[in-house]
Design a protein around this motif. Sequence first.
Motif, PDB file in Angstrom:
ATOM      1  N   TYR A  33      31.677  -3.362  50.209  1.00 13.25           N
ATOM      2  CA  TYR A  33      32.337  -2.078  49.920  1.00 13.25           C
ATOM      3  C   TYR A  33      32.297  -1.693  48.443  1.00 13.25           C
ATOM      4  O   TYR A  33      32.924  -0.726  48.036  1.00 13.25           O
ATOM      5  CB  TYR A  33      33.800  -2.117  50.388  1.00 13.25           C
ATOM      6  N   GLN A  35      31.867  -0.100  45.064  1.00 14.86           N
ATOM      7  CA  GLN A  35      31.553   1.293  44.699  1.00 14.86           C
ATOM      8  C   GLN A  35      30.615   1.354  43.494  1.00 14.86           C
ATOM      9  O   GLN A  35      30.212   2.422  43.072  1.00 14.86           O
ATOM     10  CB  GLN A  35      32.852   2.049  44.323  1.00 14.86           C
ATOM     11  N   CYS A 164      39.444  -2.534  54.016  1.00 14.33           N
ATOM     12  CA  CYS A 164      38.427  -1.834  54.816  1.00 14.33           C
ATOM     13  C   CYS A 164      38.765  -1.977  56.289  1.00 14.33           C
ATOM     14  O   CYS A 164      39.053  -3.097  56.749  1.00 14.33           O
ATOM     15  CB  CYS A 164      37.054  -2.467  54.644  1.00 14.33           C
ATOM     16  N   TYR A 191      39.770   1.444  51.106  1.00 13.56           N
ATOM     17  CA  TYR A 191      38.336   1.642  50.847  1.00 13.56           C
ATOM     18  C   TYR A 191      37.976   3.104  51.095  1.00 13.56           C
ATOM     19  O   TYR A 191      38.463   3.710  52.044  1.00 13.56           O
ATOM     20  CB  TYR A 191      37.563   0.714  51.798  1.00 13.56           C
ATOM     21  N   GLU A 193      34.754   5.698  51.653  1.00 17.00           N
ATOM     22  CA  GLU A 193      33.308   5.772  51.917  1.00 17.00           C
ATOM     23  C   GLU A 193      32.687   6.778  50.951  1.00 17.00           C
ATOM     24  O   GLU A 193      33.017   7.958  50.996  1.00 17.00           O
ATOM     25  CB  GLU A 193      33.078   6.210  53.361  1.00 17.00           C
ATOM     26  N   THR A 194      31.833   6.283  50.062  1.00 18.11           N
ATOM     27  CA  THR A 194      31.146   7.190  49.132  1.00 18.11           C
ATOM     28  C   THR A 194      29.653   6.882  49.149  1.00 18.11           C
ATOM     29  O   THR A 194      29.223   5.882  49.727  1.00 18.11           O
ATOM     30  CB  THR A 194      31.652   7.005  47.675  1.00 18.11           C
ATOM     31  N   GLU A 195      28.894   7.707  48.431  1.00 17.04           N
ATOM     32  CA  GLU A 195      27.437   7.529  48.438  1.00 17.04           C
ATOM     33  C   GLU A 195      26.979   6.316  47.653  1.00 17.04           C
ATOM     34  O   GLU A 195      25.864   5.839  47.807  1.00 17.04           O
ATOM     35  CB  GLU A 195      26.767   8.784  47.867  1.00 17.04           C
ATOM     36  N   VAL A 197      28.381   3.291  47.638  1.00 23.70           N
ATOM     37  CA  VAL A 197      28.800   2.009  48.215  1.00 23.70           C
ATOM     38  C   VAL A 197      27.583   1.113  48.466  1.00 23.70           C
ATOM     39  O   VAL A 197      26.550   1.577  48.961  1.00 23.70           O
ATOM     40  CB  VAL A 197      29.597   2.252  49.523  1.00 23.70           C
ATOM     41  N   PRO A 200      27.356   0.291  53.222  1.00 18.36           N
ATOM     42  CA  PRO A 200      28.415   1.072  53.886  1.00 18.36           C
ATOM     43  C   PRO A 200      28.599   0.734  55.363  1.00 18.36           C
ATOM     44  O   PRO A 200      28.308   1.538  56.239  1.00 18.36           O
ATOM     45  CB  PRO A 200      27.952   2.517  53.690  1.00 18.36           C
ATOM     46  N   LYS A 203      34.788   1.134  57.449  1.00 20.73           N
ATOM     47  CA  LYS A 203      35.390   2.477  57.505  1.00 20.73           C
ATOM     48  C   LYS A 203      36.634   2.510  56.622  1.00 20.73           C
ATOM     49  O   LYS A 203      37.255   1.479  56.348  1.00 20.73           O
ATOM     50  CB  LYS A 203      35.819   2.796  58.945  1.00 20.73           C
TER      51      LYS A 203
END
Length: 228
Positions: A33, A35, A164, A191, A193-195, A197, A200, A203
């Motif tokens: 997870y 970032q 998560c 957590y 969810e971003t681009e 990660v 990914p 959730k």
Amino acid sequence: MIIAGFQKTTLLDYPGQTASLIFTAGCNMRCPYCQNGELVENISGIEPIPEEEVLEHLKKRKGLITGLCISGGEPTLWFGDRGDGSFIKAVKALGINVKLDTNGTNPAVLSELISEGLLDYVAMDIKTSLEKYDMFFKDVEKIEESVKILMTSHIPFEFRTTVCDGLFTEDDAKRIAKWIRGDEPYFLQPYRETETVLNPIYKTPSKEMMERYVEIMRSDLPKVKIRG
Ligand code: SF4
């Protein structure tokens, strides 16, 4: 030390301080997870930000900026055998408080930095319960040692866990609370969810799940809170 990122001002990353924030490159974990994937992988391609640039900024903004948060990546990889803490000493010489964010894998460096008076606050990640820790890091004794170092230190600190959906469970919440048990701040961070990660596969947990974990942990960790 490779400084890969520099945020000149933050009100969110150092409790009670108006701070600057740096991100060091490289990490000895690969949390799915994470970032900060670009900081932990392919660090040879990173153009380092000169330490002098950070020091100059802190000098100019002295009085307005009261703290520096050193985050990563895993910053302790840049001390001990790989660095003498001279950058932190220069920051402290300006009268700036220093916070370290760490994953707790390097107790020797953590202990050294604390005993040299170079840290004013530490935030340590608790990735999961001890029983599952080898998903993140094999040498679990090192994590336990870092927890003990903080608990017996004279400086303020906090523990924090990224939660998560699909990874963290009620059983983890119970086990972590029994292990850490105490009156220090403990933050559960959902957590996102971003681009960026790293992997990914999990959730974002629901608000109800987060509240349930707080409820489970509260009897052993009365200061447990949701952050973020
Ligand atoms: S979340 Fe932290 S400890 Fe995990 S890989 Fe990313 S920087 Fe390293």
